[in-house]
Design a protein around this motif. Structure first.
Motif, PDB file in Angstrom:
ATOM      1  N   GLY A  19      -7.581  17.693   0.298  1.00 13.64           N
ATOM      2  CA  GLY A  19      -8.627  16.722   0.012  1.00 13.64           C
ATOM      3  C   GLY A  19      -9.305  16.220   1.279  1.00 13.64           C
ATOM      4  O   GLY A  19      -9.081  16.734   2.370  1.00 13.64           O
ATOM      5  N   LYS A  20     -10.114  15.184   1.123  1.00 15.25           N
ATOM      6  CA  LYS A  20     -10.967  14.760   2.237  1.00 15.25           C
ATOM      7  C   LYS A  20     -10.190  14.113   3.378  1.00 15.25           C
ATOM      8  O   LYS A  20     -10.669  14.040   4.496  1.00 15.25           O
ATOM      9  N   ASP A  21      -8.994  13.625   3.105  1.00 15.43           N
ATOM     10  CA  ASP A  21      -8.190  12.991   4.157  1.00 15.43           C
ATOM     11  C   ASP A  21      -7.039  13.881   4.632  1.00 15.43           C
ATOM     12  O   ASP A  21      -6.038  13.397   5.143  1.00 15.43           O
ATOM     13  N   THR A  22      -7.212  15.184   4.481  1.00 17.37           N
ATOM     14  CA  THR A  22      -6.181  16.126   4.906  1.00 17.37           C
ATOM     15  C   THR A  22      -5.758  15.874   6.347  1.00 17.37           C
ATOM     16  O   THR A  22      -6.605  15.722   7.225  1.00 17.37           O
ATOM     17  N   GLY A  23      -4.471  15.805   6.570  1.00 17.40           N
ATOM     18  CA  GLY A  23      -3.953  15.640   7.926  1.00 17.40           C
ATOM     19  C   GLY A  23      -3.726  14.194   8.308  1.00 17.40           C
ATOM     20  O   GLY A  23      -3.053  13.905   9.281  1.00 17.40           O
ATOM     21  N   LYS A  24      -4.300  13.274   7.550  1.00 21.58           N
ATOM     22  CA  LYS A  24      -4.108  11.865   7.861  1.00 21.58           C
ATOM     23  C   LYS A  24      -2.781  11.368   7.307  1.00 21.58           C
ATOM     24  O   LYS A  24      -2.262  11.891   6.331  1.00 21.58           O
ATOM     25  N   THR A  25      -2.271  10.352   7.954  1.00 20.90           N
ATOM     26  CA  THR A  25      -0.994   9.811   7.507  1.00 20.90           C
ATOM     27  C   THR A  25      -1.133   8.344   7.134  1.00 20.90           C
ATOM     28  O   THR A  25      -2.025   7.642   7.602  1.00 20.90           O
ATOM     29  N   GLY A  26      -0.240   7.895   6.293  1.00 22.29           N
ATOM     30  CA  GLY A  26      -0.259   6.501   5.883  1.00 22.29           C
ATOM     31  C   GLY A  26       1.007   6.166   5.119  1.00 22.29           C
ATOM     32  O   GLY A  26       1.854   7.021   4.863  1.00 22.29           O
ATOM     33  N   ARG A  27       1.085   4.893   4.758  1.00 19.07           N
ATOM     34  CA  ARG A  27       2.277   4.395   4.068  1.00 19.07           C
ATOM     35  C   ARG A  27       2.001   4.305   2.573  1.00 19.07           C
ATOM     36  O   ARG A  27       0.941   3.842   2.152  1.00 19.07           O
ATOM     37  N   VAL A  28       2.953   4.743   1.792  1.00 12.84           N
ATOM     38  CA  VAL A  28       2.799   4.705   0.336  1.00 12.84           C
ATOM     39  C   VAL A  28       2.868   3.259  -0.154  1.00 12.84           C
ATOM     40  O   VAL A  28       3.829   2.551   0.104  1.00 12.84           O
ATOM     41  N   LEU A  29       1.805   2.839  -0.830  1.00 12.65           N
ATOM     42  CA  LEU A  29       1.748   1.476  -1.360  1.00 12.65           C
ATOM     43  C   LEU A  29       2.295   1.409  -2.773  1.00 12.65           C
ATOM     44  O   LEU A  29       2.918   0.438  -3.165  1.00 12.65           O
ATOM     45  N   LYS A  30       2.022   2.453  -3.524  1.00  8.65           N
ATOM     46  CA  LYS A  30       2.367   2.403  -4.935  1.00  8.65           C
ATOM     47  C   LYS A  30       2.515   3.808  -5.487  1.00  8.65           C
ATOM     48  O   LYS A  30       1.791   4.713  -5.099  1.00  8.65           O
ATOM     49  N   ILE A  31       3.464   3.971  -6.360  1.00 11.12           N
ATOM     50  CA  ILE A  31       3.638   5.246  -7.051  1.00 11.12           C
ATOM     51  C   ILE A  31       3.249   5.039  -8.503  1.00 11.12           C
ATOM     52  O   ILE A  31       3.749   4.126  -9.155  1.00 11.12           O
ATOM     53  N   LYS A  32       2.342   5.882  -8.964  1.00 13.32           N
ATOM     54  CA  LYS A  32       1.940   5.788 -10.356  1.00 13.32           C
ATOM     55  C   LYS A  32       2.631   6.923 -11.087  1.00 13.32           C
ATOM     56  O   LYS A  32       2.138   8.038 -11.135  1.00 13.32           O
ATOM     57  N   ARG A  33       3.786   6.612 -11.627  1.00 14.97           N
ATOM     58  CA  ARG A  33       4.609   7.663 -12.223  1.00 14.97           C
ATOM     59  C   ARG A  33       3.978   8.269 -13.472  1.00 14.97           C
ATOM     60  O   ARG A  33       4.163   9.446 -13.753  1.00 14.97           O
ATOM     61  N   ASP A  34       3.230   7.454 -14.187  1.00 16.92           N
ATOM     62  CA  ASP A  34       2.631   7.981 -15.418  1.00 16.92           C
ATOM     63  C   ASP A  34       1.600   9.066 -15.135  1.00 16.92           C
ATOM     64  O   ASP A  34       1.480  10.024 -15.883  1.00 16.92           O
ATOM     65  N   GLY A  42      -4.874   2.815   3.305  1.00 20.57           N
ATOM     66  CA  GLY A  42      -5.982   3.227   4.169  1.00 20.57           C
ATOM     67  C   GLY A  42      -6.490   4.639   3.946  1.00 20.57           C
ATOM     68  O   GLY A  42      -7.366   5.101   4.659  1.00 20.57           O
ATOM     69  N   LEU A  43      -5.959   5.340   2.952  1.00 20.42           N
ATOM     70  CA  LEU A  43      -6.375   6.722   2.733  1.00 20.42           C
ATOM     71  C   LEU A  43      -7.053   6.892   1.376  1.00 20.42           C
ATOM     72  O   LEU A  43      -6.768   6.167   0.440  1.00 20.42           O
ATOM     73  N   ASN A  44      -7.941   7.901   1.356  1.00 18.53           N
ATOM     74  CA  ASN A  44      -8.692   8.202   0.141  1.00 18.53           C
ATOM     75  C   ASN A  44      -9.448   6.967  -0.351  1.00 18.53           C
ATOM     76  O   ASN A  44      -9.431   6.634  -1.533  1.00 18.53           O
ATOM     77  N   MET A  45     -10.097   6.300   0.612  1.00 22.50           N
ATOM     78  CA  MET A  45     -10.805   5.065   0.290  1.00 22.50           C
ATOM     79  C   MET A  45     -12.061   5.355  -0.527  1.00 22.50           C
ATOM     80  O   MET A  45     -12.769   6.316  -0.276  1.00 22.50           O
ATOM     81  N   ILE A  61     -19.454  -5.029  -1.677  1.00 29.66           N
ATOM     82  CA  ILE A  61     -18.878  -3.690  -1.767  1.00 29.66           C
ATOM     83  C   ILE A  61     -17.539  -3.727  -1.048  1.00 29.66           C
ATOM     84  O   ILE A  61     -17.463  -4.095   0.116  1.00 29.66           O
ATOM     85  N   VAL A  62     -16.518  -3.401  -1.769  1.00 29.44           N
ATOM     86  CA  VAL A  62     -15.200  -3.377  -1.136  1.00 29.44           C
ATOM     87  C   VAL A  62     -14.669  -1.950  -1.160  1.00 29.44           C
ATOM     88  O   VAL A  62     -15.041  -1.149  -2.015  1.00 29.44           O
ATOM     89  N   GLU A  63     -13.827  -1.655  -0.193  1.00 31.99           N
ATOM     90  CA  GLU A  63     -13.209  -0.335  -0.169  1.00 31.99           C
ATOM     91  C   GLU A  63     -11.766  -0.454  -0.617  1.00 31.99           C
ATOM     92  O   GLU A  63     -11.024  -1.293  -0.138  1.00 31.99           O
ATOM     93  N   ILE A  64     -11.415   0.384  -1.557  1.00 27.68           N
ATOM     94  CA  ILE A  64     -10.033   0.358  -2.050  1.00 27.68           C
ATOM     95  C   ILE A  64      -9.449   1.771  -2.028  1.00 27.68           C
ATOM     96  O   ILE A  64     -10.188   2.752  -1.987  1.00 27.68           O
ATOM     97  N   GLU A  65      -8.151   1.824  -2.035  1.00 30.58           N
ATOM     98  CA  GLU A  65      -7.473   3.117  -2.056  1.00 30.58           C
ATOM     99  C   GLU A  65      -7.566   3.726  -3.452  1.00 30.58           C
ATOM    100  O   GLU A  65      -7.298   3.055  -4.435  1.00 30.58           O
TER     101      GLU A  65
END
Ligand SMILES: [Zn+2]
Length: 105
Positions: A19-34, A42-45, A61-65
């Motif tokens: 995807g567009k943020d290939t190679g970028k790293t970040g911390r997992v905020l939430k897992i959507k198991r469903d 900070g990724l896939n904003m 205009i706000v930017e969200i993950e």
């Protein structure tokens, strides 16, 4: 052997593999198991318009993950970088290990 469905956990450092943020790293905020997706800090904003809450207030205009498919992220091993996660059974508990070097994640 029982397959653990999602090996990524909240708080993990992950690298995006597609995807567009290939190679970028970040911390997992939430897992959507469903839906099998994760939110990574900070990724896939994506930009979203926020409506004014009070009269006279301006919308903004706000930017969200936006969620990323869990198969497109890999957990980062401190030694070898993005890796696949293995599960090692240690007595009664299962620990997650790096498939490359065996380090506990
Ligand atoms: Zn490793």
């Amino acid at each position: 052997m029982a397959q653990v469905k999602y090996k990524v956990k909240k708080g993990d450092q992950v690298q995006v593999m597609a995807g567009k943020d290939t190679g970028k790293t970040g911390r997992v905020l939430k897992i959507k198991r469903d839906s099998g997706r994760v939110l990574v800090e900070g990724l896939n904003m994506v930009k979203k318009a926020r409506k004014p809450r009070a009269q006279g207030e301006k919308g903004a205009i706000v930017e969200i993950e936006a969620p990323i498919d869990i198969s497109n992220v890999q957990v980062l091993c401190k030694k070898c970088g993005p890796t696949r996660v293995g599960i090692k059974v240690d007595g009664d508990s299962k620990v997650r290990i790096c498939r490359k070097c065996g380090e506990t994640l």
